[in-house]
Scaffold this active site. Structure first.
Site, PDB file in Angstrom:
ATOM      1  N   THR A   1      -4.142   6.275   1.630  1.00 54.79           N
ATOM      2  CA  THR A   1      -4.414   7.677   1.963  1.00 54.79           C
ATOM      3  C   THR A   1      -5.147   8.373   0.824  1.00 54.79           C
ATOM      4  OG1 THR A   1      -2.276   7.588   3.114  1.00 54.79           O
ATOM      5  CG2 THR A   1      -3.444   9.660   3.198  1.00 54.79           C
TER       6      THR A   1
ATOM      7  N   LYS B   1     -10.913  -0.846   6.557  1.00 56.47           N
ATOM      8  CA  LYS B   1      -9.706  -0.450   7.276  1.00 56.47           C
ATOM      9  C   LYS B   1     -10.137   0.141   8.609  1.00 56.47           C
ATOM     10  CE  LYS B   1      -5.739   2.679   6.966  1.00 56.47           C
ATOM     11  NZ  LYS B   1      -4.885   3.465   6.049  1.00 56.47           N
TER      12      LYS B   1
ATOM     13  N   ARG C   1       0.860  10.415   0.098  1.00 57.56           N
ATOM     14  CA  ARG C   1       1.217  11.489   1.033  1.00 57.56           C
ATOM     15  C   ARG C   1       2.345  12.370   0.529  1.00 57.56           C
ATOM     16  NH1 ARG C   1       1.364   8.168   6.805  1.00 57.56           N
ATOM     17  NH2 ARG C   1      -0.644   7.109   6.548  1.00 57.56           N
TER      18      ARG C   1
ATOM     19  N   GLU D   1       0.869  -1.180   0.000  1.00 55.49           N
ATOM     20  CA  GLU D   1       0.000   0.000   0.000  1.00 55.49           C
ATOM     21  C   GLU D   1       0.904   1.226   0.000  1.00 55.49           C
ATOM     22  OE1 GLU D   1      -2.705   2.591   3.078  1.00 55.49           O
ATOM     23  OE2 GLU D   1      -2.727   0.415   3.356  1.00 55.49           O
TER      24      GLU D   1
END
Length: 204
Positions: free
Chosen positions: A69, A129, A45, A41
């Protein structure tokens, strides 16, 4: 791989990776794969993230590359266009969840409350998640919601260490965990350590 549930079964630990330099993406992915971890993953960011996803998708096709994210509808499309095979969100706004559905990719939407989990379940999403895991109650919280929400499975992420990982993985409503400790040596170019930590994580 067609569903979020399939994602939870790929590995006991899903590496959560931050890439500042796209040149580090391929050697990181190769080190994880050599250690027995077949999924990554890569978080959105940093400015390098999309280029890093594209390079891994092209040069390391044996690893399942996903984008983490994802916080806006536009990011969901950008990640899919870059070659991501799945998406992960920290939360579950309607706009972001809609965009993830529209991408056609399997995804793990983020939830940290019972109401958020129920809302996602109403949309047919049963693999979620749990973020931020430790700050939101950790193992005790997940144990407490297993009874009222028996159909849901989680990938808890946030604050989990190699020491606490087995306790999470022992829970019946946890399919895998997200961990950032596997790739903490990217900045120093120590990919041998990444491979070693990946091998340890694969055995959890």
């Amino acid at each position: 791989m067609t569903t979020g549930s399939d994602l939870l079964a790929l590995s006991p630990v899903m590496p959560v990776v931050v890439i500042d330099d796209a040149d580090d993406a391929v050697p990181t992915a190769r080190a994880l794969l050599a250690g027995g971890i077949g999924v990554i993953e890569l978080t959105l960011r940093t400015p390098a993230a999309l280029a890093a996803i594209e390079r891994v998708a092209t040069e390391v096709p044996d690893i399942v590359i996903g984008a983490g994210t994802v916080t806006s509808p536009g990011q969901a499309k950008q990640a899919a266009d870059a070659g991501a095979k799945f998406l992960v969100t920290p939360g579950c706004t309607d706009a972001v969840v809609d965009a993830c559905f529209e991408s056609g990719l399997p995804f793990l939407p983020g939830a940290s409350t019972v109401s958020e989990a129920m809302k996602l379940a109403e949309r047919g999403l049963t693999a979620l998640k749990f973020f931020p895991a430790e700050a939101s109650g950790g193992v005790a919280y997940l144990k407490s919601i297993a009874g009222p929400l028996p159909s849901l499975k989680f990938c808890p992420t946030g604050g989990i260490t190699v020491a606490s990982a087995p306790t999470y993985l022992a829970l019946p409503n946890v399919g895998c965990i997200g961990g950032s400790w596997l790739t903490s040596s990217i900045a120093t170019g120590d990919f041998a350590t990444i491979e070693k930590l990946a091998a340890e994580a694969a055995r959890l």
